[in-house]
Write a protein that holds these residues in place. Structure first.
Motif, mmCIF file in Angstrom:
data_model
loop_
_atom_site.group_PDB
_atom_site.id
_atom_site.type_symbol
_atom_site.label_atom_id
_atom_site.label_comp_id
_atom_site.label_asym_id
_atom_site.label_seq_id
_atom_site.Cartn_x
_atom_site.Cartn_y
_atom_site.Cartn_z
ATOM 1 N N GLU A 190 -1.606 -4.880 1.515
ATOM 2 C CA GLU A 190 -1.081 -3.324 1.550
ATOM 3 C C GLU A 190 -0.578 -2.934 0.073
ATOM 4 N N HIS A 191 -0.528 -3.837 -0.816
ATOM 5 C CA HIS A 191 -0.258 -3.728 -2.443
ATOM 6 C C HIS A 191 -1.522 -2.940 -2.884
ATOM 7 N N LEU B 228 6.317 -6.352 -1.356
ATOM 8 C CA LEU B 228 5.457 -7.419 -2.217
ATOM 9 C C LEU B 228 6.240 -8.797 -2.542
ATOM 10 N N LEU C 139 5.959 -2.249 -3.420
ATOM 11 C CA LEU C 139 4.496 -2.228 -3.410
ATOM 12 C C LEU C 139 4.188 -1.166 -4.649
ATOM 13 N N VAL C 140 4.710 0.171 -4.707
ATOM 14 C CA VAL C 140 4.278 1.042 -5.714
ATOM 15 C C VAL C 140 4.551 0.461 -7.225
ATOM 16 N N TYR D 166 -2.110 0.694 -1.439
ATOM 17 C CA TYR D 166 -1.183 1.610 -2.002
ATOM 18 C C TYR D 166 -1.838 1.905 -3.538
ATOM 19 N N ASP E 127 4.873 -2.642 -7.925
ATOM 20 C CA ASP E 127 4.331 -4.368 -8.110
ATOM 21 C C ASP E 127 5.280 -5.172 -8.177
ATOM 22 N N LYS F 212 8.715 -11.939 -2.108
ATOM 23 C CA LYS F 212 8.766 -12.678 -0.564
ATOM 24 C C LYS F 212 10.277 -13.478 -0.701
ATOM 25 N N PRO G 152 5.323 -0.853 5.488
ATOM 26 C CA PRO G 152 4.731 -2.095 5.038
ATOM 27 C C PRO G 152 5.650 -3.179 4.611
ATOM 28 N N LYS G 153 5.213 -4.412 4.326
ATOM 29 C CA LYS G 153 6.187 -5.499 4.200
ATOM 30 C C LYS G 153 6.483 -5.127 2.495
ATOM 31 N N HIS H 92 -1.253 -11.095 2.709
ATOM 32 C CA HIS H 92 -0.386 -10.727 1.769
ATOM 33 C C HIS H 92 -1.095 -10.167 0.488
#
Lengths: 578, 578
Positions: B20-21, A170, A101-102, B24, A104, A172, A167-168, B17
């Motif tokens: 969460e991104h 980013l 996530l952080v 953050y 991208d 997939k 969290p999930k 989707h």
């Protein structure tokens, strides 16, 4: 061909307060440059307690810092040690997702089993169980990425009730998976699991072709049962690097680092005694490097060294022209990525920065053209096989509605599951049965050998392992022969076992048509000849001695096809170091 | 007074989707602003599986990202859950040290025990053992920071041979320590361990004075035996915040977030059923907020609300003038730091950014002048006491030279240590004995109560817990009275237990001169009156029900000194939620 930087965060002794800080800050600066000039990945290892060799014990933290200093470079979190005693699988899933996530969506998720005594003993992980723990954990972790909620787990190594792990990621279904391959044979294992092979064995380009061929053959075969919910078909090799247009300067700047890397690796992964907080690996290196073939002057005098990669540990230390040639040969061999180690031993920050810049300017442009098309063609070629492979993977599960979190009941259930000791979670039965049979055989052999050698002197071993015992042993070894680990080898393996009294006994194992036979006496046309003391021979096979260390110490000599040497243990049911 | 931001990474359902991104990325931007305008700390919690309430499961990763976006702000890694099943102590030391290196020494290390059923059940941590695990782990971790090598550990919860845990933190001897205090009583516990109190209970400024007084009295007394190798004498309270010069706008923007925070907290820390991946806490909040006193319109209509902090959960939602006044009152009460929660519930990124900017411009300047001098004076005043306290802490150990890493021997030793089941590591005997006696008594009471209530309906509990049993119970409760947890309280506690048939029985416990006596009947001058159902009463004391939830549901009524309510369980040997 993709390019990456590979960091262990090495710090030779003596170090003072502030030097670990400087090491980290320098690395962040180097990675910023690498991002700017176009490197594709930066890999950060996870190692614990390996003073001098690796101060990278929390790569998840370091990479998160790097994520904000870079824009495009992918963050290789590799390898994460998967035994649950080291990292709880849920915490691994959380950290990988958070990093994704952080950054991208720039994470690559490298996995491994841990292998040094410092780490296995430090975290209480049994060597004989780490492979099973890896398999159990990677199945659970990849499910945590895709199952909402994760449907829970009950195995010997992990007990967890249904929870939504957040969290999930980013990316997939999850970031691309890799596995560390300390030995080339492990590349087969990576292929069987449908994940990228991060090969840490310094392999010559021409030999690499054989391994990538095998890798892609397995990926496209029924043998591939993906460990995750996506297949990452890629092979990365790791090489030391230092670049300068004057070859002598490149070697002067980079050779100590490259050699210390190899020396310290052998120190921690062999049987060299280590006294935590006291052993000075750098001082030992200085003292013993010449005796082990790491003589500085000798290397510098040998301009051909670049082409003698294996053993010389020179790798990509040289001019841009030399490195372009080397990379081209790996490319031809079907290698997908090269990970360069610049930060190692005493290598200096400014030289590293300079090399990265020069690589971006002088080497990289030669490999960019047509890359996109080549990668697209590869993806298209593999697509049907990958689709078929993913259909073989046990799918994500659903928890029926109405589950209620209940701490007491869950704890009681976990206790029962732990006691019942099921060896692994929910992998497809076929894979499980195959791997279990193999690892049971391995354990049996290793235990037998260990009983013979542990705590015994050479003289004692020789007394117990005389000619008659040797005959029984080599006959047994031939019976343990596992053709699936032999990668098609046929020929004679010759073993010459020295005794303390100066005499020697020779044994030959002949491999042909998927079978092995043993006999006393020399081979007619040995593919490989191994000469060593009787004690050291058994110690190597039982995992109590590291062949690399014995080689360096002159206690083991290998003639013939050197490639075969590291393969022998696994070919005959011995343990794998990863 | 120091100011901090406090993040849970809340994300009310439904989420898609990418959200969460976004969450953050927004938080990173907010923290960048906070750093620029002069906030002193940013705190990131560690919570697992608490969907909607907290998506911050890997704060070590997030904070490392924040470290490269900021220059001065300190990074509060708090709280790290210390039970070894969640985080291996060596991995905690490694991560904290690595974060300290990449941030140039800006880490504050917050610790806690984990407390929700989702987390304890998820990681298999027994509620009755988590306090002992915290004590064991914090002792081990702080030694990993200062011992070279860490001399090893053998307790029921952690077995580890000598290893040099690297890297070391930049701050010496280690980053400042904090402990989460969910209840005000835990502040005493923080003081006894010589570490900062992170108080999550929303406490009125005027009541805070009592707690900070107690805290500093203990810090300066012989009771303080530091858990680490440095004392961090500081008290932080946490409040919701939203700032705007128009009060109505501030409330409009911030009240939903503040209230959802409280609601979701009660959801996860109470006994509300939770179905992982399915329960919609936000929908439940929408549906039930009015019934629980979280009515939006009611709050907006009540301009006095800012001064009725406890219960209203309005905190610092208001104008800069109101907030200056509130901060001033906490300052007068001796609070050292206020942690503001802006990111909560549906609060919007742009409003949060605006509030942070406004706070820096309009509120902060009022508290900067003379701060350095005040802090220096405080340090000077405490210096002798801290020196004396540190002398009471068992010192760093030395391993005699000649230790050799030996994986097999170490694993065997670890197994023996685990089996022998020593309850904790190497803490000073005095502390150990005191804490053990207390926790044994607590466990005994809790087990007894749990047996009475678990899985039973109100009617069943009433049958078993009639007037005669109640008499025995209140007499026993009075005997369990622990003056050290009562903070000097004297007076009458009145309990009115309702039955399903509409009748009620009153009981009074009188506390005087360090003793407690029980009798049937109403109190003459009750300091507090607690009115609740017989079943709910027992469930609260056994830890099976959360009083906050009962309050919100109207199943528990409290009259008199509300401050006393959360203290009752601990005063009478009941369990602590942290």
């Amino acid at each position: 061909m993709r390019f990456s930087l590979f960091y262990e965060h090495q710090l030779p002794r003596p170090w003072e307060h502030g030097e670990e800080h400087r090491l980290y800050k320098d690395a962040l600066e180097q990675i910023e440059i690498a991002d700017r000039v176009g490197f594709d990945h930066v890999w950060l290892v996870e190692h614990h307690f390996l003073e001098e060799y690796s101060h990278s014990s929390a790569p998840e933290v370091f990479l998160a810092a790097a994520s904000q200093r870079t824009k495009r470079i992918r963050l290789g979190h590799g390898i994460v040690q998967l035994p649950p005693n080291v990292n709880h699988p849920a915490r691994v899933a959380e950290r990988v997702a958070t990093l994704d996530l952080v950054s991208d969506g720039r994470v690559d998720f490298g996995t491994g089993e841990a292998s040094s005594s410092a780490e296995l003993g430090g975290f209480g992980v049994r060597r004989t169980e780490k492979r099973a723990q890896w398999e159990d954990a990677i199945d659970a972790i990849t499910r945590m990425f895709v199952e909402e909620p994760f449907a829970g787990w009950e195995s010997k190594y992990l007990q967890m009730p249904p929870r939504n792990v957040i969290p999930k990621a980013l990316q997939k279904p999850h970031p691309p998976l890799w596995v560390a391959c300390s030995r080339r044979e492990t590349i087969h294992f990576a292929a069987r699991n449908g994940i990228g092979a991060l090969s840490f064995s310094f392999v010559e380009p021409e030999d690499a072709a054989k391994w990538t061929g095998e890798y892609y053959r397995i990926i496209e075969s029924d043998e591939c049962v993906p460990a995750g919910f996506a297949v990452n078909a890629n092979v990365t090799v790791v090489l030391p690097m230092m670049l300068h247009e004057d070859e002598a300067i490149a070697i002067d700047r980079g050779i100590d680092g490259a050699h210390f890397f190899g020396f310290a690796l052998a120190h921690y992964y062999g049987t060299t005694p280590h006294d935590p907080g006291r052993t000075d690996v750098w001082a030992e290196f200085q003292e013993r490097r010449a005796a082990r073939g790491f003589d500085r002057d000798q290397i510098i005098a040998n301009a051909e060294a670049l082409n003698v990669n294996v053993g010389s540990l020179r790798g990509a230390v040289g001019t841009s022209e030399q490195v372009i040639d080397l990379v081209r040969r790996y490319e031809t061999a079907g290698v997908d990525q090269i990970g360069f180690v610049l930060q190692s031993g005493p290598n200096r920050h400014e030289h590293i920065c300079e090399s990265i810049e020069l690589f971006g300017k002088a080497v990289m442009p030669h490999f960019v053209e047509g890359r996109q098309e080549r990668e697209a063609a590869k993806a298209e070629r593999l697509a049907p096989a990958i689709e078929a492979a993913l259909a073989r993977r046990a799918p994500a599960r659903k928890v029926p509605p109405g589950y209620r979190i209940d701490e007491e009941a869950e704890l009681a259930r976990a206790r029962r599951a732990r006691r019942s000791g099921r060896p692994a979670g929910l992998r497809p039965a076929l894979v499980l049965v195959r791997e279990e049979a193999r690892s049971t055989a391995r354990r049996r052999v290793q235990r037998g050998l260990s009983r013979l050698v542990r705590g015994r002197s050479d003289a004692e071993i020789e007394r117990r392992f005389g000619p008659r015992a040797q005959r029984v042993f080599f006959a047994g070894m031939a019976r343990q022969y596992d053709p699936s680990m032999a990668a098609g080898f046929e020929g004679e393996l010759e073993f010459r076992l020295n005794r303390l009294d100066g005499t020697q006994t020779a044994w030959t194992i002949q491999v042909r048509e998927g079978r092995a036979r043993s006999r006393q006496g020399e081979a007619r046309e040995p593919a490989i000849t191994i000469v060593t003391g009787t004690g050291d021979f058994l110690r190597t096979l039982s995992g109590d001695a590291n062949p690399a260390t014995l080689l360096m110490d002159g206690r083991l000599k290998i003639r013939g096809n050197l490639e075969l040497a590291p393969k022998i243990s696994e070919m005959f049911g011995g343990p794998s170091p990863y």
